[in-house]
Write a protein that holds these residues in place. Structure first.
Motif, PDB file in Angstrom:
ATOM      1  N   LYS A  40      -4.871  -9.226  10.672  1.00  0.00           N
ATOM      2  CA  LYS A  40      -5.724  -9.244  11.716  1.00  0.00           C
ATOM      3  C   LYS A  40      -7.111  -8.458  11.660  1.00  0.00           C
ATOM      4  O   LYS A  40      -7.852  -9.364  12.591  1.00  0.00           O
ATOM      5  CB  LYS A  40      -5.003  -7.126  12.397  1.00  0.00           C
ATOM      6  CG  LYS A  40      -3.587  -7.461  12.679  1.00  0.00           C
ATOM      7  CD  LYS A  40      -2.811  -5.874  12.915  1.00  0.00           C
ATOM      8  CE  LYS A  40      -1.633  -6.243  13.376  1.00  0.00           C
ATOM      9  NZ  LYS A  40      -0.930  -4.723  13.865  1.00  0.00           N
ATOM     10  N   ASN A  41      -7.393  -8.374  10.296  1.00  0.00           N
ATOM     11  CA  ASN A  41      -9.109  -8.436  10.428  1.00  0.00           C
ATOM     12  C   ASN A  41      -9.105  -9.860   9.940  1.00  0.00           C
ATOM     13  O   ASN A  41     -10.768  -9.591  10.352  1.00  0.00           O
ATOM     14  CB  ASN A  41      -9.215  -7.714   9.057  1.00  0.00           C
ATOM     15  CG  ASN A  41      -8.912  -6.433   9.022  1.00  0.00           C
ATOM     16  OD1 ASN A  41      -8.692  -5.271   9.900  1.00  0.00           O
ATOM     17  ND2 ASN A  41      -8.321  -5.320   7.989  1.00  0.00           N
ATOM     18  N   LEU A  42      -8.842 -10.634  10.351  1.00  0.00           N
ATOM     19  CA  LEU A  42      -9.623 -12.480   9.741  1.00  0.00           C
ATOM     20  C   LEU A  42      -9.817 -13.137  11.221  1.00  0.00           C
ATOM     21  O   LEU A  42      -8.808 -13.397  12.883  1.00  0.00           O
ATOM     22  CB  LEU A  42      -7.992 -12.979   9.934  1.00  0.00           C
ATOM     23  CG  LEU A  42      -8.270 -13.057   8.364  1.00  0.00           C
ATOM     24  CD1 LEU A  42      -6.811 -14.782   7.704  1.00  0.00           C
ATOM     25  CD2 LEU A  42      -9.584 -13.649   7.530  1.00  0.00           C
ATOM     26  N   LYS A  43     -10.959 -12.351  12.094  1.00  0.00           N
ATOM     27  CA  LYS A  43     -11.102 -12.485  13.299  1.00  0.00           C
ATOM     28  C   LYS A  43     -11.929 -13.829  13.308  1.00  0.00           C
ATOM     29  O   LYS A  43     -12.786 -13.981  12.647  1.00  0.00           O
ATOM     30  CB  LYS A  43     -12.202 -11.118  13.955  1.00  0.00           C
ATOM     31  CG  LYS A  43     -10.956 -10.146  14.032  1.00  0.00           C
ATOM     32  CD  LYS A  43     -10.262  -9.875  15.179  1.00  0.00           C
ATOM     33  CE  LYS A  43      -9.095  -8.267  15.518  1.00  0.00           C
ATOM     34  NZ  LYS A  43      -8.357  -8.716  15.765  1.00  0.00           N
ATOM     35  N   LYS A  44     -12.474 -14.611  14.923  1.00  0.00           N
ATOM     36  CA  LYS A  44     -12.951 -14.942  15.050  1.00  0.00           C
ATOM     37  C   LYS A  44     -14.656 -15.689  14.593  1.00  0.00           C
ATOM     38  O   LYS A  44     -14.861 -14.061  14.933  1.00  0.00           O
ATOM     39  CB  LYS A  44     -13.214 -15.616  16.361  1.00  0.00           C
ATOM     40  CG  LYS A  44     -13.976 -16.802  16.954  1.00  0.00           C
ATOM     41  CD  LYS A  44     -14.204 -16.922  18.527  1.00  0.00           C
ATOM     42  CE  LYS A  44     -14.684 -18.529  19.228  1.00  0.00           C
ATOM     43  NZ  LYS A  44     -14.746 -18.178  20.548  1.00  0.00           N
ATOM     44  N   LEU A  73     -14.000 -19.238  10.770  1.00  0.00           N
ATOM     45  CA  LEU A  73     -12.445 -19.421  11.454  1.00  0.00           C
ATOM     46  C   LEU A  73     -13.219 -18.702  13.075  1.00  0.00           C
ATOM     47  O   LEU A  73     -14.107 -18.340  14.251  1.00  0.00           O
ATOM     48  CB  LEU A  73     -12.319 -17.069  11.407  1.00  0.00           C
ATOM     49  CG  LEU A  73     -10.971 -17.338  10.392  1.00  0.00           C
ATOM     50  CD1 LEU A  73     -11.493 -16.854   9.205  1.00  0.00           C
ATOM     51  CD2 LEU A  73     -10.231 -16.126  11.320  1.00  0.00           C
ATOM     52  N   VAL A  74     -12.485 -20.579  13.800  1.00  0.00           N
ATOM     53  CA  VAL A  74     -12.548 -20.696  15.110  1.00  0.00           C
ATOM     54  C   VAL A  74     -12.106 -19.789  16.331  1.00  0.00           C
ATOM     55  O   VAL A  74     -12.554 -19.419  17.791  1.00  0.00           O
ATOM     56  CB  VAL A  74     -12.407 -22.363  15.265  1.00  0.00           C
ATOM     57  CG1 VAL A  74     -13.359 -23.555  14.438  1.00  0.00           C
ATOM     58  CG2 VAL A  74     -10.936 -22.131  15.414  1.00  0.00           C
ATOM     59  N   ALA A  75     -10.684 -19.331  15.844  1.00  0.00           N
ATOM     60  CA  ALA A  75      -9.901 -18.353  16.494  1.00  0.00           C
ATOM     61  C   ALA A  75     -10.048 -16.991  15.469  1.00  0.00           C
ATOM     62  O   ALA A  75      -9.586 -17.542  14.175  1.00  0.00           O
ATOM     63  CB  ALA A  75      -9.463 -19.042  17.413  1.00  0.00           C
ATOM     64  N   ASP A  76      -9.127 -16.484  15.842  1.00  0.00           N
ATOM     65  CA  ASP A  76      -8.528 -14.805  15.208  1.00  0.00           C
ATOM     66  C   ASP A  76      -7.515 -16.124  14.799  1.00  0.00           C
ATOM     67  O   ASP A  76      -6.655 -16.767  14.632  1.00  0.00           O
ATOM     68  CB  ASP A  76      -7.470 -14.464  16.041  1.00  0.00           C
ATOM     69  CG  ASP A  76      -8.523 -13.433  16.083  1.00  0.00           C
ATOM     70  OD1 ASP A  76      -9.630 -13.463  16.503  1.00  0.00           O
ATOM     71  OD2 ASP A  76      -8.633 -12.248  17.649  1.00  0.00           O
ATOM     72  N   ARG A  77      -7.500 -15.957  13.200  1.00  0.00           N
ATOM     73  CA  ARG A  77      -6.702 -15.992  11.388  1.00  0.00           C
ATOM     74  C   ARG A  77      -6.527 -17.924  11.644  1.00  0.00           C
ATOM     75  O   ARG A  77      -5.714 -18.453  10.728  1.00  0.00           O
ATOM     76  CB  ARG A  77      -5.382 -15.828  11.954  1.00  0.00           C
ATOM     77  CG  ARG A  77      -4.750 -14.682  11.742  1.00  0.00           C
ATOM     78  CD  ARG A  77      -4.076 -13.625  12.346  1.00  0.00           C
ATOM     79  NE  ARG A  77      -2.639 -14.295  12.579  1.00  0.00           N
ATOM     80  CZ  ARG A  77      -2.668 -14.356  13.625  1.00  0.00           C
ATOM     81  NH1 ARG A  77      -2.504 -12.710  14.875  1.00  0.00           N
ATOM     82  NH2 ARG A  77      -1.363 -14.786  14.608  1.00  0.00           N
ATOM     83  N   TYR A 119      -2.720 -19.092   9.614  1.00  0.00           N
ATOM     84  CA  TYR A 119      -2.427 -17.447   8.897  1.00  0.00           C
ATOM     85  C   TYR A 119      -1.720 -17.116  10.082  1.00  0.00           C
ATOM     86  O   TYR A 119      -1.801 -16.769  11.267  1.00  0.00           O
ATOM     87  CB  TYR A 119      -3.325 -16.850   8.483  1.00  0.00           C
ATOM     88  CG  TYR A 119      -4.145 -16.659   7.196  1.00  0.00           C
ATOM     89  CD1 TYR A 119      -3.414 -17.022   6.109  1.00  0.00           C
ATOM     90  CD2 TYR A 119      -5.582 -17.311   8.022  1.00  0.00           C
ATOM     91  CE1 TYR A 119      -4.512 -16.853   5.100  1.00  0.00           C
ATOM     92  CE2 TYR A 119      -5.758 -17.397   6.828  1.00  0.00           C
ATOM     93  CZ  TYR A 119      -6.349 -17.020   5.580  1.00  0.00           C
ATOM     94  OH  TYR A 119      -6.596 -17.903   4.839  1.00  0.00           O
ATOM     95  N   VAL A 120      -0.495 -17.866   9.737  1.00  0.00           N
ATOM     96  CA  VAL A 120       0.677 -17.013  11.244  1.00  0.00           C
ATOM     97  C   VAL A 120       1.103 -16.299  11.495  1.00  0.00           C
ATOM     98  O   VAL A 120       1.365 -16.050  12.617  1.00  0.00           O
ATOM     99  CB  VAL A 120       2.380 -18.281  10.475  1.00  0.00           C
ATOM    100  CG1 VAL A 120       3.534 -18.100  11.930  1.00  0.00           C
ATOM    101  CG2 VAL A 120       2.375 -19.368  10.337  1.00  0.00           C
ATOM    102  N   LEU A 121       0.877 -15.080  10.623  1.00  0.00           N
ATOM    103  CA  LEU A 121       1.589 -13.691  10.904  1.00  0.00           C
ATOM    104  C   LEU A 121       0.158 -12.972  10.627  1.00  0.00           C
ATOM    105  O   LEU A 121      -0.240 -12.905   9.306  1.00  0.00           O
ATOM    106  CB  LEU A 121       2.676 -13.024   9.999  1.00  0.00           C
ATOM    107  CG  LEU A 121       4.292 -13.623  10.714  1.00  0.00           C
ATOM    108  CD1 LEU A 121       4.747 -13.318   9.567  1.00  0.00           C
ATOM    109  CD2 LEU A 121       4.670 -13.926  11.897  1.00  0.00           C
ATOM    110  N   PRO A 122      -0.089 -12.078  11.239  1.00  0.00           N
ATOM    111  CA  PRO A 122      -1.565 -11.051  10.801  1.00  0.00           C
ATOM    112  C   PRO A 122      -0.736  -9.724  10.742  1.00  0.00           C
ATOM    113  O   PRO A 122      -1.544  -8.368  10.200  1.00  0.00           O
ATOM    114  CB  PRO A 122      -1.439  -9.750  12.453  1.00  0.00           C
ATOM    115  CG  PRO A 122      -0.364 -10.535  13.135  1.00  0.00           C
ATOM    116  CD  PRO A 122       0.632 -11.638  12.391  1.00  0.00           C
ATOM    117  N   PHE A 123       0.276  -9.956   8.789  1.00  0.00           N
ATOM    118  CA  PHE A 123       0.150  -9.097   8.287  1.00  0.00           C
ATOM    119  C   PHE A 123      -0.275  -9.567   6.461  1.00  0.00           C
ATOM    120  O   PHE A 123      -1.161 -10.207   6.398  1.00  0.00           O
ATOM    121  CB  PHE A 123       1.963  -9.163   8.004  1.00  0.00           C
ATOM    122  CG  PHE A 123       2.414  -8.526   8.932  1.00  0.00           C
ATOM    123  CD1 PHE A 123       1.944  -7.866  10.206  1.00  0.00           C
ATOM    124  CD2 PHE A 123       3.869  -9.675   9.306  1.00  0.00           C
ATOM    125  CE1 PHE A 123       3.249  -7.862  11.871  1.00  0.00           C
ATOM    126  CE2 PHE A 123       4.529  -9.693  11.275  1.00  0.00           C
ATOM    127  CZ  PHE A 123       3.320  -8.221  11.332  1.00  0.00           C
TER     128      PHE A 123
END
Length: 208
Positions: A40-44, A73-77, A119-123
């Protein structure tokens, strides 16, 4: 009246104490959860740096490859960036008269590519998918067993790969990953070596 007032005051103090304790507990939970290594910390706007490696060793031929990556990262994940693969393989001492001598077969490849990874899931433990494309610059050479003369040819060719992987964040800004490459557009005769370097292990660093 005094007992009633004392009871009311005690009840108010007890309620205030419970609210403060609950608030402190919620704050502690938020702080603990913020330290959890999660995607979840991988933000744009974040940066990612990775290094993937692979190795092979058979009876007659050994090889290795490594691939550094730099992404934004151009978008979240969702990261896009550049990667540069370096691969090499060579023959070992054979056991029969028809086998190649040590170093009789040599092959190298340099492959600059652009890639996109999601990254498919925010885990903490999450699968990812990746697409990369670039141009392979390489050479294959083999020495004649009897004369010792070398024959070689270039393996330059456009390449494209898909990849499936699993990533595990071991800290807030670091993670390990395993990746399996799927050749989508690779010359099976010219690019046999990079086609064979499918399974890779890697380390990633994330910078905000």
């Amino acid at each position: 009246m005094k007992p009633l007032r004392l009871l009311s005051l005690a009840s108010l103090l007890l309620l205030t104490h419970n609210l403060i304790a609950q608030d402190n507990e919620n704050t502690e939970r938020i702080e603990v959860s913020s330290d959890n290594p999660t995607y979840k910390n991988l933000k744009k706007g974040d940066l990612t740096f990775s290094l993937n490696v692979s190795a092979s060793n058979s009876r007659h031929i050994a090889g290795w490859s490594f691939t550094p990556q730099a992404g934004y990262l151009v978008a979240d994940r969702l990261a896009v960036g550049l990667q540069f693969s370096v691969a090499n393989r060579f023959s070992k001492i054979g056991s029969g008269w028809m086998n190649l001598k040590r170093g009789g077969l040599r092959e190298y490849a340099l492959t600059p590519e652009v890639y996109a990874r999601y990254y498919v899931l925010p885990f903490r433990f999450t699968p990812f998918v990746q697409l990369s494309s670039g141009y392979n610059i390489g050479k294959f050479s083999i020495a004649d067993t009897f004369s010792g003369n070398k024959v070689g040819f270039s393996t330059n060719n456009f390449v494209m790969f898909g990849a499936l992987g699993l990533s595990l964040k071991t800290g807030k800004n670091i993670g390990i990953q395993a990746q399996y490459n799927l050749p989508l557009s690779v010359d099976s005769q010219k690019n046999y070596m990079i086609r064979g370097n499918r399974f890779r292990l890697g380390l990633s660093i994330y910078i905000k």
